[in-house]
Write an enzyme that holds these catalytic residues in place. Structure first.
Site, PDB file in Angstrom:
ATOM      1  N   GLU A  40      39.669  34.431  49.871  1.00 21.03           N
ATOM      2  CA  GLU A  40      39.345  34.453  51.302  1.00 21.03           C
ATOM      3  C   GLU A  40      40.456  35.097  52.125  1.00 21.03           C
ATOM      4  O   GLU A  40      40.210  35.635  53.195  1.00 21.03           O
ATOM      5  CB  GLU A  40      39.107  33.025  51.822  1.00 21.03           C
ATOM      6  CG  GLU A  40      37.644  32.605  51.773  1.00 21.03           C
ATOM      7  CD  GLU A  40      37.343  31.358  52.589  1.00 21.03           C
ATOM      8  OE1 GLU A  40      38.265  30.583  52.908  1.00 21.03           O
ATOM      9  OE2 GLU A  40      36.162  31.159  52.908  1.00 21.03           O
ATOM     10  N   HIS A  44      37.746  32.660  23.267  1.00 16.56           N
ATOM     11  CA  HIS A  44      36.561  32.838  22.415  1.00 16.56           C
ATOM     12  C   HIS A  44      35.389  33.383  23.212  1.00 16.56           C
ATOM     13  O   HIS A  44      34.248  33.311  22.776  1.00 16.56           O
ATOM     14  CB  HIS A  44      36.199  31.502  21.753  1.00 16.56           C
ATOM     15  CG  HIS A  44      37.277  31.007  20.842  1.00 16.56           C
ATOM     16  ND1 HIS A  44      37.179  31.050  19.465  1.00 16.56           N
ATOM     17  CD2 HIS A  44      38.516  30.501  21.113  1.00 16.56           C
ATOM     18  CE1 HIS A  44      38.295  30.559  18.932  1.00 16.56           C
ATOM     19  NE2 HIS A  44      39.123  30.236  19.913  1.00 16.56           N
ATOM     20  N   LYS A 104      25.747  32.894  56.278  1.00 13.19           N
ATOM     21  CA  LYS A 104      25.356  31.785  57.161  1.00 13.19           C
ATOM     22  C   LYS A 104      24.312  32.260  58.164  1.00 13.19           C
ATOM     23  O   LYS A 104      23.290  31.610  58.365  1.00 13.19           O
ATOM     24  CB  LYS A 104      26.571  31.248  57.927  1.00 13.19           C
ATOM     25  CG  LYS A 104      27.565  30.504  57.078  1.00 13.19           C
ATOM     26  CD  LYS A 104      28.651  29.897  57.958  1.00 13.19           C
ATOM     27  CE  LYS A 104      29.842  29.457  57.139  1.00 13.19           C
ATOM     28  NZ  LYS A 104      31.004  29.129  57.941  1.00 13.19           N
TER      29      LYS A 104
HETATM   30  O1  PA5 Z   1      39.637  28.358  54.176  1.00 13.37           O
HETATM   31  C1  PA5 Z   1      38.741  28.201  54.981  1.00 13.37           C
HETATM   32  O2  PA5 Z   1      38.935  28.299  56.174  1.00 13.37           O
HETATM   33  C2  PA5 Z   1      37.350  27.847  54.512  1.00 13.37           C
HETATM   34  O3  PA5 Z   1      37.259  27.870  53.135  1.00 13.37           O
HETATM   35  C3  PA5 Z   1      36.961  26.485  55.022  1.00 13.37           C
HETATM   36  O4  PA5 Z   1      37.870  25.546  54.531  1.00 13.37           O
HETATM   37  C4  PA5 Z   1      35.552  26.099  54.607  1.00 13.37           C
HETATM   38  O5  PA5 Z   1      34.660  27.074  55.016  1.00 13.37           O
HETATM   39  C5  PA5 Z   1      35.171  24.749  55.203  1.00 13.37           C
HETATM   40  O6  PA5 Z   1      35.253  24.791  56.596  1.00 13.37           O
HETATM   41  P1  PA5 Z   1      35.289  23.497  57.459  1.00 13.37           P
HETATM   42  O7  PA5 Z   1      36.505  22.734  57.131  1.00 13.37           O
HETATM   43  O8  PA5 Z   1      35.287  23.981  58.878  1.00 13.37           O
HETATM   44  O9  PA5 Z   1      34.054  22.696  57.139  1.00 13.37           O
END
Ligand code: PA5
Length: 433
Positions: free
Chosen positions: A286, A307, A421
């Site tokens: 990310e 393997h 989303k």
């Molecule tokens: O690193 C990030 O920002 C994302 O992976 C969030 O942690 C994830 O989308 C969950 O978001 P939230 O804590 O708002 O539910």
């Protein structure tokens, strides 16, 4: 003393190229330290270990203890950065089958809200039937669909069982200080609440109550975890790759990426690293994968995957490099027994520990992959202690943030995750989409 040692000898990268990168590393270091780079509103993670107070840790431990007194099953609800750090920590520090045997008066711990699987949640309902349950719902935005659905489902279950008042005491919310639906709900219902600081993004939040509360419930010494992270903060805040292994690792990743090594495989030889690798993939994926750039973070668990994926790594497309993540010494030592008739031909290993054999498997693999033209490095962690884990968390956070800046992206946003989303909400006829 550092809990991590690094070996860069199989990288096919000379020291001069790293030296040549030093000015860029210093520029990016400045961006991280002075907050003048993209995403600078989310730099709070850098100073979390040093900034956390004793009283905050005591508060978290107090709530954890009260949860332990109340329940046999503790469910952590969250997705992405809101659960992977805790799961990585529990997997790394706990006994492998922790939920299946004695836990010293502590609840079994399960995770939910990281998928929308009907069977997963229905099976979870079966598991908790007739048992005392508490929930920790974690969401920074407070609006994430997956965790909201799981929370709604589990809230209904426990409200049926304990009534509204009883359920209220069994729910702890970890969310933003003032925004989001979850924050509103916590206020209305009077749930206990922990705050995720504004300047800490989800995937950099493991050293906040997001990771600390579930780990404290499991009995992890979170003070020691923070001690290790503080050591990491000291060790990995120096601008020079000569003195900062996290930047050295980041520099090497950047150089390999610029040689078209576009996939990094995190290779472990211990199941205890399984969720750490998941946490690392989320952190790196990310943070770095955007603007049509970024190293693709993958992981394998050896020797099992030798393997399967081992074939690909040895002889597939040469666009990969490998980072071995190793443990110097297992918690417990097992030796291979002697069999009188040696029918399985293993007596040549009799008396040897599994660590010894596993280490030879690593050495053999590193050699084979080096010969197969896969640049590889190793990061060895001293032991499976909270201190080592804390240092590792900080090491990778620093390294990933640095790699992102070196590659010219904002390591602290994730605009790409909105696309699925939007489509999903439209297909679900969510109002406003
Ligand atoms: O690193 C990030 O920002 C994302 O992976 C969030 O942690 C994830 O989308 C969950 O978001 P939230 O804590 O708002 O539910």
């Amino acid at each position: 003393m550092s809990c991590l040692s690094l070996d860069f000898s199989n990288l096919f990268i000379d020291e001069n190229s790293l030296d040549a990168l030093q000015p860029s590393i210093e520029t990016c270091h400045d961006m991280l330290e002075r907050g003048n780079g993209p995403g600078s509103d989310f730099l709070g993670w850098r100073n979390l270990p040093a900034a956390i107070t004793e009283s905050h840790l005591i508060e978290i431990e107090g709530v954890a203890q009260s949860l332990c007194d109340q329940c046999e099953i503790f469910i952590v609800i969250g997705i992405g950065g809101s659960y992977l750090g805790a799961q990585a920590g529990l997997n790394f520090l706990n006994a492998t089958f922790r939920n299946q045997f004695g836990k010293g008066g502590r609840p079994e711990i399960y995770f939910a809200g990281h998928n929308i699987s009907s069977d997963y949640h229905a099976d979870l309902f079966d598991l908790i039937a007739g048992r005392d349950v508490c929930l920790n719902v974690i969401s920074k935005s407070g609006t994430t669909t997956e965790s909201a659905i799981a929370f709604r489902l589990l809230k209904e279950q426990i409200e049926k069982k304990y009534g509204l008042e009883g359920a209220k005491d069994r729910i702890v919310v970890t969310t933003d200080a003032s925004k989001g639906a979850l924050n509103q709900l916590a206020k209305e219902q009077g749930y206990r609440k922990f705050v995720i600081p504004d300047d800490v993004g989800g995937r950099y939040s493991v050293l906040t109550p997001v990771g600390l509360l579930p780990m404290a419930v499991a009995g992890v010494d979170i003070g020691k975890l923070i001690e290790g992270a503080s050591r990491g903060q000291e060790l990995y805040s120096h601008p020079s790759t000569k003195k900062n292994d996290a930047y050295r690792y980041a520099g090497v990743r950047h150089l390999l990426y610029s040689k078209e090594k576009t996939t990094e495989i995190l290779a472990t030889f211990q199941p205890a690293f399984h969720y750490f690798a998941e946490w690392w993939k989320q952190l790196a994926g990310e943070s770095e994968g955007k603007d049509l750039k970024g190293i693709f973070p993958a992981s394998v668990e050896f020797t099992s995957d030798l393997h399967s994926m081992g074939q690909w790594i040895q002889e597939g497309k040469r666009n990969i490099f490998e980072t071995f993540l190793l443990i110097e010494k297992s918690n417990r030592q097992l030796k291979i027994p002697t069999f009188q008739n040696d029918a399985d031909g293993l007596n040549y290993l009799a008396g040897k520990t599994l660590d010894y054999v596993n280490n030879k498997a690593y050495q053999g693999t590193a050699l084979a992959h080096t010969e197969g033209d896969v640049p590889n490095l190793s990061i060895t962690v001293k032991d499976r202690s909270p201190e080592s884990l804390g240092q590792m968390f900080y090491f990778f956070e620093r390294a990933v943030a640095m790699t992102g800046y070196l590659n010219g992206v904002n390591p602290f946003d994730q605009p790409g995750v909105e696309f699925y989303k939007k489509n999903m909400f439209k297909l679900l006829n969510k109002p406003g989409f």
